[in-house]
Design a protein around this motif. Structure first.
Motif, PDB file in Angstrom:
ATOM      1  N   ALA A 123      36.453  33.182  29.327  1.00 32.79           N
ATOM      2  CA  ALA A 123      36.221  34.624  29.301  1.00 32.79           C
ATOM      3  C   ALA A 123      34.770  34.894  29.701  1.00 32.79           C
ATOM      4  N   GLU A 127      33.294  40.284  31.448  1.00 28.87           N
ATOM      5  CA  GLU A 127      34.708  40.670  31.524  1.00 28.87           C
ATOM      6  C   GLU A 127      35.195  41.221  30.189  1.00 28.87           C
ATOM      7  N   ARG A 128      36.030  42.249  30.281  1.00 29.82           N
ATOM      8  CA  ARG A 128      36.652  42.811  29.080  1.00 29.82           C
ATOM      9  C   ARG A 128      37.881  41.966  28.734  1.00 29.82           C
ATOM     10  N   VAL A 129      37.826  41.242  27.627  1.00 28.15           N
ATOM     11  CA  VAL A 129      38.951  40.407  27.208  1.00 28.15           C
ATOM     12  C   VAL A 129      39.303  40.726  25.759  1.00 28.15           C
ATOM     13  N   SER A 152      33.949  42.120  24.823  1.00 29.36           N
ATOM     14  CA  SER A 152      35.246  41.713  24.296  1.00 29.36           C
ATOM     15  C   SER A 152      35.625  42.510  23.057  1.00 29.36           C
ATOM     16  N   THR A 200      46.282  44.530  25.248  1.00 27.94           N
ATOM     17  CA  THR A 200      46.397  43.735  26.474  1.00 27.94           C
ATOM     18  C   THR A 200      46.988  44.535  27.639  1.00 27.94           C
ATOM     19  N   ARG A 203      43.506  44.451  29.402  1.00 32.99           N
ATOM     20  CA  ARG A 203      42.627  43.281  29.384  1.00 32.99           C
ATOM     21  C   ARG A 203      43.421  42.011  29.109  1.00 32.99           C
ATOM     22  N   PRO A 204      42.946  40.863  29.599  1.00 31.51           N
ATOM     23  CA  PRO A 204      43.641  39.591  29.356  1.00 31.51           C
ATOM     24  C   PRO A 204      43.440  39.111  27.920  1.00 31.51           C
ATOM     25  N   LEU A 205      44.347  38.256  27.484  1.00 33.49           N
ATOM     26  CA  LEU A 205      44.332  37.716  26.123  1.00 33.49           C
ATOM     27  C   LEU A 205      43.914  36.247  26.140  1.00 33.49           C
ATOM     28  N   VAL A 206      42.975  35.902  25.264  1.00 32.29           N
ATOM     29  CA  VAL A 206      42.595  34.510  25.023  1.00 32.29           C
ATOM     30  C   VAL A 206      42.777  34.240  23.534  1.00 32.29           C
ATOM     31  N   ARG A 260      45.955  34.131  28.725  1.00 30.23           N
ATOM     32  CA  ARG A 260      45.259  33.347  29.743  1.00 30.23           C
ATOM     33  C   ARG A 260      45.076  31.922  29.269  1.00 30.23           C
TER      34      ARG A 260
END
Length: 287
Positions: A123, A127-129, A152, A200, A203-206, A260
Motif C-alpha cells: 500500500a 494511495e487511499r487503501v 489509509s 472498498t 479503495r483497495p483492501l489489504v 489485494r
C-alpha cells in the motif's frame, strides 16, 4: 515482598548491582541474555525514578530516596514472579511507538513489525487503501499502519471487549482514531463485512492479521513469562495451531471480497500446510 533486601539509602549503582543478579536468567539462549538482568534492573529503576536509563549511568553514585526504593522493590517483586516487563510498565514499543498493554492483550513482538513492512510495500504512501487488522489485540499493527499510511483507513476487529478498549486507547494516543473503526467482532461477521464492502467501493483492501497460531503442545515449551501472564486465547489455536487461521481464510474466501493481499503471521513449520490451504481457497492468488 521479600524478594531482595534493600536499605533505604542505597545508590543507583548498588540497587542495580544487587537486582541484576536476581533478575539474570539461568538459561543463556543468546549473547544478549548475558546482560539481561542488568538491562531489566535499569528499565525498572528508571521507571521507579521517572528518569531514563542514560540518567542512571550519569548518576550511579547518587542516593535513591526511600519512597523510590520501595516502588522499585515492588516492580522487582513482580518481575521475579515472571510478570513481563511490558505489563509492569504498562506499555511496549512497537515500530518506534509506545503502546499501552495489560494482561488482556498479547505483548507486541518485534517480529510482527514485518507485517507492517510488507503492508507498506503493498500500500504506497500516497494511495487511499483500506486496511483490515483482524485480531488487533493492542492495536499495534492497525494503529501503526494508520500512522504510517496517512491516506489509509483502518478497520480493526477483536473478539474481546476489554481488548477493544486498549486498542481504542492506543489509536487515540497516536492520533489516528478518526481514521479507524475499532469494533468487537469474531473475525468476519456480517457487521464487519458490510463495513468493508462500504469502504472498498472506492479503495483497495489489504488484510494484515496476527491471529493465534500456536499448537496446544507448545504450552509446555513456552517461558513462564508467556504462559503465566499472556492471554492464552491470543496464543493457542487447536492441535495444529491453525484452527483460527483456517476459519478466517475460509470466511474471506466465501465472502466475495477481493483483497489485494492477505498478510498472516504464522509458525514456520506450518508453512507447507498453510500454503496448501491458501491455494485451495484462493486458487488464482499468488501465495
Amino acid at each position: 515482598e521479600g524478594v531482595l533486601c534493600y536499605s533505604d539509602r542505597m545508590t543507583v549503582k548498588q540497587l542495580l548491582m544487587r537486582t541484576a543478579k536476581k533478575l539474570q536468567p539461568r538459561r543463556i539462549v543468546c549473547e544478549a541474555d548475558r546482560n539481561l538482568g542488568w538491562l531489566e534492573a535499569e528499565i525498572l529503576l528508571a521507571r521507579a525514578l521517572k528518569r531514563d536509563r542514560a540518567w542512571l549511568t550519569a548518576h550511579e553514585d547518587e542516593s535513591v530516596r526511600a519512597i523510590d526504593v520501595r516502588q522499585f522493590r515492588k516492580f522487582v517483586a513482580r518481575r521475579v514472579k515472571h510478570e513481563p516487563i511490558a505489563y509492569i510498565l504498562g506499555e511496549k514499543d512497537f515500530y518506534g511507538r509506545p503502546f499501552n498493554v495489560n494482561k488482556h492483550v498479547l505483548i507486541p513482538r518485534p517480529e510482527t513489525e514485518l507485517l507492517v513492512d510488507l503492508a507498506r510495500k503493498i500500500a504506497p504512501l500516497d494511495e487511499r487503501v483500506l486496511i483490515w487488522d483482524a485480531g488487533t489485540g493492542s492495536g499495534a499493527v492497525g494503529v501503526t499502519l494508520a500512522a504510517e499510511l496517512p491516506r489509509s483507513s483502518v478497520i480493526a476487529t477483536e473478539v474481546s471487549t476489554k481488548t477493544v478498549k486498549i486498542a481504542v486507547a492506543n489509536a487515540r494516543r497516536h492520533g489516528v482514531a478518526d481514521r479507524m473503526h475499532i469494533l468487537k467482532a469474531d473475525l468476519l461477521n456480517e457487521t464487519v463485512l458490510r463495513l468493508i464492502r462500504r469502504h472498498t467501493k472506492t479503495r483497495p483492501l489489504v488484510i494484515a492479521a496476527n491471529l493465534p497460531y500456536l499448537p496446544e503442545a507448545d504450552r509446555k515449551k513456552l517461558d513462564p513469562d508467556v504462559i503465566k501472564y499472556e492471554p492464552h486465547d491470543a496464543l493457542f489455536a487447536g492441535a495444529d495451531g491453525l484452527a483460527v487461521i483456517k476459519r478466517f481464510l475460509d470466511q474471506v474466501s466465501s465472502s466475495g471480497l477481493k483483497p489485494r493481499a492477505i498478510l498472516l503471521e504464522f509458525d514456520p513449520p506450518q508453512a507447507l500446510r498453510l500454503r496448501r490451504i491458501a491455494q485451495r481457497l484462493f486458487p488464482r492468488a499468488r501465495i
